[in-house]
Scaffold this motif. Structure first.
Motif, PDB file in Angstrom:
ATOM      1  N   LEU A   8       0.882  -1.162   0.000  1.00  0.00           N
ATOM      2  CA  LEU A   8       0.000   0.000   0.000  1.00  0.00           C
ATOM      3  C   LEU A   8       0.922   1.215   0.000  1.00  0.00           C
ATOM      4  CD1 LEU A   8      -2.475  -1.063   2.856  1.00  0.00           C
ATOM      5  CD2 LEU A   8      -2.638  -1.576   0.406  1.00  0.00           C
ATOM      6  N   ASN A   9       0.784   2.071  -1.002  1.00  0.00           N
ATOM      7  CA  ASN A   9       1.607   3.281  -1.085  1.00  0.00           C
ATOM      8  C   ASN A   9       0.778   4.487  -0.708  1.00  0.00           C
ATOM      9  OD1 ASN A   9       4.281   2.707  -2.202  1.00  0.00           O
ATOM     10  ND2 ASN A   9       3.225   2.077  -4.080  1.00  0.00           N
ATOM     11  N   TYR A  10       1.356   5.365   0.084  1.00  0.00           N
ATOM     12  CA  TYR A  10       0.711   6.639   0.413  1.00  0.00           C
ATOM     13  C   TYR A  10       1.717   7.753   0.137  1.00  0.00           C
ATOM     14  CZ  TYR A  10      -0.792  10.515   3.381  1.00  0.00           C
ATOM     15  OH  TYR A  10      -1.128  11.757   3.843  1.00  0.00           O
ATOM     16  N   TYR A  11       1.335   8.664  -0.759  1.00  0.00           N
ATOM     17  CA  TYR A  11       2.196   9.797  -1.085  1.00  0.00           C
ATOM     18  C   TYR A  11       1.563  11.062  -0.524  1.00  0.00           C
ATOM     19  CZ  TYR A  11       3.676   6.317  -4.519  1.00  0.00           C
ATOM     20  OH  TYR A  11       4.108   5.171  -5.128  1.00  0.00           O
ATOM     21  N   PRO A  12       2.067  11.570   0.610  1.00  0.00           N
ATOM     22  CA  PRO A  12       1.462  12.781   1.171  1.00  0.00           C
ATOM     23  C   PRO A  12       1.756  13.986   0.268  1.00  0.00           C
ATOM     24  CG  PRO A  12       3.018  11.728   2.717  1.00  0.00           C
ATOM     25  CD  PRO A  12       3.208  11.084   1.388  1.00  0.00           C
ATOM     26  N   ARG A  34      13.091   6.713 -10.020  1.00  0.00           N
ATOM     27  CA  ARG A  34      13.034   5.857 -11.221  1.00  0.00           C
ATOM     28  C   ARG A  34      13.542   4.463 -10.845  1.00  0.00           C
ATOM     29  NH1 ARG A  34      18.460   5.691 -13.494  1.00  0.00           N
ATOM     30  NH2 ARG A  34      19.608   6.732 -11.849  1.00  0.00           N
ATOM     31  N   HIS A  35      12.847   3.449 -11.302  1.00  0.00           N
ATOM     32  CA  HIS A  35      13.238   2.068 -10.995  1.00  0.00           C
ATOM     33  C   HIS A  35      12.515   1.130 -11.939  1.00  0.00           C
ATOM     34  CE1 HIS A  35       9.312   2.380  -9.111  1.00  0.00           C
ATOM     35  NE2 HIS A  35       9.245   1.066  -9.161  1.00  0.00           N
ATOM     36  N   LYS A  36      12.954  -0.124 -11.944  1.00  0.00           N
ATOM     37  CA  LYS A  36      12.237  -1.183 -12.660  1.00  0.00           C
ATOM     38  C   LYS A  36      11.745  -2.143 -11.609  1.00  0.00           C
ATOM     39  CE  LYS A  36      15.256  -0.760 -16.636  1.00  0.00           C
ATOM     40  NZ  LYS A  36      16.208  -1.414 -17.534  1.00  0.00           N
ATOM     41  N   ASP A  37      10.618  -2.783 -11.823  1.00  0.00           N
ATOM     42  CA  ASP A  37      10.135  -3.753 -10.846  1.00  0.00           C
ATOM     43  C   ASP A  37      10.906  -5.058 -11.039  1.00  0.00           C
ATOM     44  OD1 ASP A  37       8.418  -1.826  -9.919  1.00  0.00           O
ATOM     45  OD2 ASP A  37       6.637  -2.646 -10.891  1.00  0.00           O
ATOM     46  N   THR A  38      11.294  -5.664  -9.937  1.00  0.00           N
ATOM     47  CA  THR A  38      12.192  -6.820 -10.014  1.00  0.00           C
ATOM     48  C   THR A  38      11.484  -8.141 -10.315  1.00  0.00           C
ATOM     49  OG1 THR A  38      11.925  -7.083  -7.639  1.00  0.00           O
ATOM     50  CG2 THR A  38      13.871  -5.884  -8.383  1.00  0.00           C
ATOM     51  N   GLU A  91      11.476   1.332 -17.029  1.00  0.00           N
ATOM     52  CA  GLU A  91      11.622   2.247 -15.881  1.00  0.00           C
ATOM     53  C   GLU A  91      10.361   3.072 -15.672  1.00  0.00           C
ATOM     54  OE1 GLU A  91      15.974   3.750 -14.540  1.00  0.00           O
ATOM     55  OE2 GLU A  91      15.189   4.628 -16.360  1.00  0.00           O
ATOM     56  N   HIS A  92      10.061   3.308 -14.426  1.00  0.00           N
ATOM     57  CA  HIS A  92       8.943   4.185 -14.074  1.00  0.00           C
ATOM     58  C   HIS A  92       9.264   4.888 -12.769  1.00  0.00           C
ATOM     59  CE1 HIS A  92       8.207   0.121 -12.533  1.00  0.00           C
ATOM     60  NE2 HIS A  92       7.504   0.654 -11.534  1.00  0.00           N
ATOM     61  N   ARG A  93       8.478   5.904 -12.446  1.00  0.00           N
ATOM     62  CA  ARG A  93       8.703   6.675 -11.218  1.00  0.00           C
ATOM     63  C   ARG A  93       7.391   7.335 -10.843  1.00  0.00           C
ATOM     64  NH1 ARG A  93      12.142  11.879 -13.621  1.00  0.00           N
ATOM     65  NH2 ARG A  93      10.358  12.878 -14.636  1.00  0.00           N
ATOM     66  N   GLU A  96      -3.011  14.351  -1.777  1.00  0.00           N
ATOM     67  CA  GLU A  96      -2.368  13.093  -1.408  1.00  0.00           C
ATOM     68  C   GLU A  96      -2.740  12.063  -2.473  1.00  0.00           C
ATOM     69  OE1 GLU A  96      -3.834  12.227   2.496  1.00  0.00           O
ATOM     70  OE2 GLU A  96      -5.884  11.996   1.819  1.00  0.00           O
ATOM     71  N   ARG A  97      -1.923  11.029  -2.577  1.00  0.00           N
ATOM     72  CA  ARG A  97      -2.179   9.998  -3.590  1.00  0.00           C
ATOM     73  C   ARG A  97      -1.959   8.630  -2.961  1.00  0.00           C
ATOM     74  NH1 ARG A  97       1.115   7.209  -7.416  1.00  0.00           N
ATOM     75  NH2 ARG A  97      -0.124   6.566  -9.203  1.00  0.00           N
ATOM     76  N   PHE A  98      -2.782   7.670  -3.399  1.00  0.00           N
ATOM     77  CA  PHE A  98      -2.680   6.292  -2.895  1.00  0.00           C
ATOM     78  C   PHE A  98      -2.529   5.360  -4.093  1.00  0.00           C
ATOM     79  CE2 PHE A  98      -4.954   8.706   0.245  1.00  0.00           C
ATOM     80  CZ  PHE A  98      -4.529   8.206   1.468  1.00  0.00           C
ATOM     81  N   SER A  99      -1.726   4.328  -3.946  1.00  0.00           N
ATOM     82  CA  SER A  99      -1.685   3.310  -4.990  1.00  0.00           C
ATOM     83  C   SER A  99      -1.410   1.957  -4.337  1.00  0.00           C
ATOM     84  CB  SER A  99      -0.611   3.628  -6.033  1.00  0.00           C
ATOM     85  OG  SER A  99       0.666   3.373  -5.515  1.00  0.00           O
ATOM     86  N   ILE A 100      -1.751   0.893  -5.051  1.00  0.00           N
ATOM     87  CA  ILE A 100      -1.615  -0.461  -4.485  1.00  0.00           C
ATOM     88  C   ILE A 100      -1.034  -1.409  -5.532  1.00  0.00           C
ATOM     89  CG2 ILE A 100      -2.849  -2.340  -3.293  1.00  0.00           C
ATOM     90  CD1 ILE A 100      -5.138  -0.289  -2.794  1.00  0.00           C
TER      91      ILE A 100
HETATM   92  O1  LIG Z   1       2.457   4.472  -7.108  1.00  0.00           O
HETATM   93  C1  LIG Z   1       2.610   4.114  -8.266  1.00  0.00           C
HETATM   94  O2  LIG Z   1       1.889   4.538  -9.175  1.00  0.00           O
HETATM   95  C2  LIG Z   1       3.721   3.159  -8.647  1.00  0.00           C
HETATM   96  C3  LIG Z   1       4.493   2.594  -7.502  1.00  0.00           C
HETATM   97  C4  LIG Z   1       5.625   1.737  -7.929  1.00  0.00           C
HETATM   98  O3  LIG Z   1       6.117   1.825  -9.024  1.00  0.00           O
HETATM   99  C5  LIG Z   1       6.153   0.717  -7.003  1.00  0.00           C
HETATM  100  O4  LIG Z   1       5.776   0.726  -5.809  1.00  0.00           O
HETATM  101  O5  LIG Z   1       6.989  -0.112  -7.460  1.00  0.00           O
END
Ligand SMILES: O=C(O)CCC(=O)C(=O)O
Ligand SMILES: [Fe+2]
Length: 346
Positions: A198-202, A215-219, A273-275, A283-287
């Motif tokens: 669970l990601n939370y970006y304040p 920036r990263h690639k998912d492993t 790569e993404h970021r 605020e933003r949430f992602s999962i």
């Molecule tokens: O929050 C997002 O949109 C992507 C998050 C992401 O790339 C990650 O957690 O690996």
């Protein structure tokens, strides 16, 4: 700049652009043909193959995941991150167990403007006891759930079931698109180490200097991401290296292939790569759901996809040891570059 700890400040070349490209978008793929009887004609397999080859990313609609399940995990995640820091720290990550709450993650040695809560899909999950190559010891890791928010655990467990079904459908489609049997990869997941974050970006007072995730690639094998209605995810377009902001689309899931598919496919499908950019008022949430194989998996190009004209481009590596090495770098700032699949390139 005075308001933000220097640990968060990105080097000039990695800072977000003031006007990201959002006119273009990653491909959208309608998964409803999956509901058709087996063998029914559809262009789905080639659409998936084209998207994996050209973008490494696509957005899936009509994926069959009930929207109730999505709403419940999103709402529970908001409630969790709204808890006082002391409450969140009760389920904090530590050097022994990487699951739970954490607010100090670094990507490429710069601190991310985010808080996270991680849990494993299998509880407990078996992983190597250390990153040391010769150490064959394993350990069990257990999820940590906040006692005062039982609905978080319930929503997360429901989410896991739905994501698992979707992940294996996507994996079948990816196999077919590579000319493999649809269940060719299933054997790698008997003791899967998949996890959810669970990601939370304040909101951030200096969004032009920082990133929510660098920036990263998912492993892993593939990632299935639910993002809310606040844009933030940027994908590096393969054709020109431009960062493309992915427009949020309610109910859709964003899928990307990870490093393991890149190695299995011998570079046919690249992990892109993404970021994440943050903003000053929302605020933003992602999962993300990260599909990972059993820890003892040796990752190497699939033999069906290599031949004399197209020899293997990677040496094999051990998935569990790779992750254990990577986790050290996420936990604290290191002086060396994090482990990458490029280190195994032949
Ligand atoms: O929050 C997002 O949109 C992507 C998050 C992401 O790339 C990650 O957690 O690996
Ligand atoms: Fe990612």
């Amino acid at each position: 700049m005075g308001q933000v700890d220097p640990a968060f400040i990105q080097a000039l070349e990695h800072r977000p652009k003031p006007h990201p490209v959002s006119a273009a978008n990653i491909p959208t793929i309608d998964l409803s043909p999956l509901q058709l009887p087996p063998g029914a004609p559809s262009g789905l397999v080639s659409e998936i193959g084209d998207a994996c080859r050209d973008w490494g990313f696509f957005q899936a609609i009509n994926h069959g995941v009930p929207s109730k399940c999505r709403r419940e995990i999103e709402s529970a995640s908001r409630k969790f991150f709204a808890l006082p820091k002391e409450e969140k720290r009760k389920v904090g990550r530590d050097e022994e167990n990487p699951f739970g709450y954490y607010d100090g993650e670094h990507t490429k040695n710069v601190r991310d403007w985010k808080e996270v809560f991680d849990f494993a899909v299998k509880d407990p999950v078996v992983v190597p006891a250390s990153h040391v190559p010769d150490d064959v010891e394993v350990k069990e890791l257990f999820n940590k759930w906040p006692e005062n928010l039982p609905e978080l655990r319930e929503a997360c467990e429901e989410h896991i079931n739905e994501m698992e079904t979707l992940a294996f459908k996507l994996l079948e489609l990816i196999c077919l698109s590579l000319g493999l049997q649809k269940d060719r990869l299933n054997g790698f997941f008997n003791d899967q180490t998949s996890r959810v974050r669970l990601n939370y970006y304040p909101p951030c007072p200096a969004p032009h200097l920082t990133l929510g995730v660098g920036r990263h690639k998912d492993t892993g094998v593939l990632t299935i991401l639910a993002q809310d209605d606040v844009a933030g995810l940027e994908v590096k377009r393969k054709t020109d290296g431009e960062w493309i902001l992915v427009k949020p689309s309610p109910d859709a899931y964003i899928i990307n292939v990870g490093d393991i598919i890149q190695v299995w496919s011998n570079d046919k499908y690249e992990s892109v790569e993404h970021r994440v950019v943050v903003n000053s008022d929302k605020e933003r949430f992602s999962i993300p759901y990260f599909l990972y194989p059993s820890h003892y998996t040796w990752v190497e190009p699939l033999e069906e996809l290599v031949n004399e004209q197209n020899p293997a481009r990677f040496k094999r590596y051990n998935w569990g040891k790779f992750r254990a090495t990577r986790n050290r770098g996420n936990f604290k700032k290191l002086d060396v570059e994090n482990i990458q699949i490029s280190h195994f390139r032949i």
